[in-house]
Design a protein around this motif. Structure first.
Motif, PDB file in Angstrom:
ATOM      1  N   LYS A   2      44.754  36.785  42.945  1.00 26.28           N
ATOM      2  CA  LYS A   2      43.669  36.816  41.967  1.00 26.28           C
ATOM      3  C   LYS A   2      44.215  36.844  40.547  1.00 26.28           C
ATOM      4  O   LYS A   2      43.680  36.191  39.647  1.00 26.28           O
ATOM      5  N   LEU A   3      45.286  37.620  40.339  1.00 23.68           N
ATOM      6  CA  LEU A   3      45.892  37.707  39.020  1.00 23.68           C
ATOM      7  C   LEU A   3      46.380  36.346  38.555  1.00 23.68           C
ATOM      8  O   LEU A   3      46.141  35.932  37.418  1.00 23.68           O
ATOM      9  N   PHE A   6      43.343  34.135  37.577  1.00 20.98           N
ATOM     10  CA  PHE A   6      42.740  34.486  36.297  1.00 20.98           C
ATOM     11  C   PHE A   6      43.612  34.031  35.127  1.00 20.98           C
ATOM     12  O   PHE A   6      43.113  33.487  34.141  1.00 20.98           O
ATOM     13  N   VAL A   7      44.902  34.268  35.237  1.00 18.58           N
ATOM     14  CA  VAL A   7      45.804  33.878  34.157  1.00 18.58           C
ATOM     15  C   VAL A   7      45.886  32.351  34.060  1.00 18.58           C
ATOM     16  O   VAL A   7      45.979  31.793  32.965  1.00 18.58           O
ATOM     17  N   TYR A  10      43.022  31.240  32.122  1.00 14.95           N
ATOM     18  CA  TYR A  10      43.248  31.531  30.701  1.00 14.95           C
ATOM     19  C   TYR A  10      44.104  30.430  30.053  1.00 14.95           C
ATOM     20  O   TYR A  10      43.818  29.979  28.939  1.00 14.95           O
ATOM     21  N   LEU A 144      54.085  36.781  37.897  1.00 17.99           N
ATOM     22  CA  LEU A 144      52.684  36.600  38.291  1.00 17.99           C
ATOM     23  C   LEU A 144      52.555  36.013  39.685  1.00 17.99           C
ATOM     24  O   LEU A 144      51.630  36.347  40.440  1.00 17.99           O
ATOM     25  N   TRP A 316      42.033  44.261  36.497  1.00 14.34           N
ATOM     26  CA  TRP A 316      41.473  43.798  35.228  1.00 14.34           C
ATOM     27  C   TRP A 316      42.423  44.068  34.063  1.00 14.34           C
ATOM     28  O   TRP A 316      42.525  43.267  33.118  1.00 14.34           O
ATOM     29  N   ARG A 318      45.754  44.278  34.413  1.00 13.78           N
ATOM     30  CA  ARG A 318      46.872  43.343  34.575  1.00 13.78           C
ATOM     31  C   ARG A 318      46.529  41.983  33.984  1.00 13.78           C
ATOM     32  O   ARG A 318      47.362  41.334  33.342  1.00 13.78           O
ATOM     33  N   VAL A 319      45.289  41.558  34.205  1.00 21.57           N
ATOM     34  CA  VAL A 319      44.850  40.276  33.640  1.00 21.57           C
ATOM     35  C   VAL A 319      44.930  40.323  32.112  1.00 21.57           C
ATOM     36  O   VAL A 319      45.420  39.391  31.465  1.00 21.57           O
ATOM     37  N   GLY A 323      47.626  38.203  30.084  1.00 20.36           N
ATOM     38  CA  GLY A 323      46.980  37.286  29.142  1.00 20.36           C
ATOM     39  C   GLY A 323      47.506  37.504  27.739  1.00 20.36           C
ATOM     40  O   GLY A 323      47.763  36.552  26.994  1.00 20.36           O
TER      41      GLY A 323
END
Length: 488
Positions: A2-3, A6-7, A10, A144, A316, A318-319, A323
């Motif tokens: 998931k991380l 999300f990244v 971004y 990551l 959240w 970590r994201v 980021g």
């Protein structure tokens, strides 16, 4: 997983924003200086983002936990002072001149020969600096993906992402993405610092630990040799950053002279204050999870901070952190890829090949791709070298080869082309002797080269030569025609 997702999203958003900003690029002035139209807030965010890169988030905390404040005098203290000095002493004078690059000043003040050699010094200095950003991109992407993507492959991916939007948008893409990225950097790291502090038992516990380990000691031991090497470290980025194209571009992109002067002063001050946040977080991580910290202290201290976030923070957060890290690295990487390529095309290539504005813009984009690939190859070759060292090594060339011609040219009308050649030759000679001999163990090579360069500039300019007199007369006669008519 998931991380990583999300990244990845971004990164896509950043590229999209950079490509959107690229629609404003119509000529070389737009590409190199964003049309000289940036408001103060964007000049501040751009100058702040000049330095807030891999060495600040990853290299600096590891250096601080090992050597305390004395060990980080180059960065952030030297680099932040460079921005402040630019705002106080250089921005006003340079903004009055219609310059596309800092190399244009050397051309107008001293002629083509000095323009070429100083521009080459500036371009070479970016090799290590951009390599540090590429190395950081590789490290973060590798973390990551939990090692699924190797650091080498991750370097390639990170470089291509930054190159994609920079090659189209130039300074417009850099400025717009910097604005968004600085917001993410500030918000993300402040929240991480709060959570890390809570895990360590509160700010007082973190500060007590740092104090007990003598990490707040800033000045060296009270002996001449220690002070000489400390001063040499301090001026590496403080002096070496002043004649650099990335600083010049961000300051000269301002829409007014007032903003050009205020922007770097505010940005440099804010950077000095905010650079303490990653240092605070790494101490908190050491207090909260000593076993993990001790493990990396023995191998690679720059991995303490990202590993702490990845293993001990909620998703959240970590994201937000990664980021913020990617924001910091990408903002610096994009600008430091753009700066040497614009300098190369404007101040080296144009002296050998006639270029229209359209051809010059195309040449800048092609050179950007070539330089990025060259830096990527260098970063892969230097894989394993600490990020902080890569960044610090980069700025020795301008200290001995570009600072005194710029400063004397602005503030001393007697400064001449002969003085520049004496400055560069004497500074390089002393630096080389100290670097490649045992003498450098007693007197720092960079400081020796810096002092010799300044002496050479003065002595060479004062020689009773006819060419020196002509250089002074021509500058006095022609300097007014170089003033930028749009100064506010």
């Amino acid at each position: 997983m998931k991380l990583t997702l999300f990244v990845g999203l971004y990164l896509l958003c950043t590229v999209a924003l950079g490509l959107f900003a690229a629609t404003r690029v119509k000529d070389t002035t737009d590409f190199a200086l964003a049309g000289r139209s940036l408001p103060l807030i964007m000049v501040v965010t751009a100058t702040f983002a000049t330095w807030f890169g891999s060495e600040t988030v990853l290299g600096l905390p590891g250096q601080f936990i090992q050597n305390g404040l004395e060990g980080v005098v180059e960065e952030p203290f030297g680099s932040s002072m460079a921005l402040i000095l630019v705002g106080v002493f250089f921005a006003r004078k340079l903004y009055k001149m219609s310059l596309l690059t800092v190399g244009d000043f050397y051309h107008r003040r001293y002629g083509v020969s000095v323009e070429l050699i100083c521009s080459i010094f500036v371009v070479l200095s970016y090799l290590g600096w951009v390599a540090a950003q590429v190395a950081a991109l590789g490290l973060v992407i590798n973390l990551l993906t939990e090692g699924f993507v190797s650091i080498s492959v991750a370097m390639v991916i990170g470089t291509l992402v930054v190159l994609l939007y920079t090659v189209f948008g130039g300074m417009w893409s850099v400025a717009v993405t910097d604005f968004l990225q600085m917001i993410i950097i500030v918000v993300g790291l402040v929240i991480v610092a709060f959570f890390a502090s809570e895990m360590a038992g509160g700010p007082s516990e973190v500060i007590t630990y740092a104090s007990d380990k003598d990490l707040f000691r800033f000045f060296p031991e009270a002996d001449l040799k220690s002070w000489l090497f400390w001063i040499s470290a301090a001026i590496t980025m403080m002096i070496g950053s002043i004649p650099q194209q990335d600083v010049f571009q961000r300051v000269m992109s301002a829409k007014s002279m007032r903003d050009a002067c205020s922007g770097p002063i505010i940005g440099g001050t804010f950077y000095l204050l905010f650079a303490s946040v990653p240092m605070f977080i790494v101490i908190a991580a050491t207090v909260a999870v000593p076993d993990m910290a001790n493990k990396f202290m023995a191998t690679d201290p720059q991995e303490i901070l990202p590993t702490f976030i990845k293993e001990y923070m909620p998703l959240w957060l970590r994201v937000m952190f990664f980021g913020a890290v990617l924001s910091a690295v990408m903002s610096t990487a994009s600008a430091t890829m753009l700066a040497p390529t614009t300098t190369f095309v404007e101040n080296v290539l144009r002296n050998f090949i006639p270029l229209t504005d359209k051809r010059e813009l195309r040449a800048m984009r092609i050179s950007l791709v070539v330089f990025a690939l060259g830096v990527l190859a260098y970063a892969l070759l230097m894989e394993g070298t600490p990020i902080y060292e890569l960044a610090a090594m980069a700025y020795q060339f301008p200290v001995i080869g570009a600072f005194w011609p710029l400063t004397m040219g602005l503030y001393w009308k007697r400064s001449t082309t002969v003085g520049c050649w004496f400055s560069i030759a004497l500074g390089s000679l002393v630096w080389g002797v100290l670097t490649f001999s045992s003498l450098g163990e007693e007197f720092p090579a960079l400081l020796g080269g810096f002092l010799a360069s300044g002496i050479g500039q003065v002595l060479g300019s004062l020689l009773p030569l006819e060419c020196n007199k002509r250089c002074v007369d021509v500058w006095e006669r022609d300097k007014d025609k170089y003033l930028y008519k749009g100064v506010q």
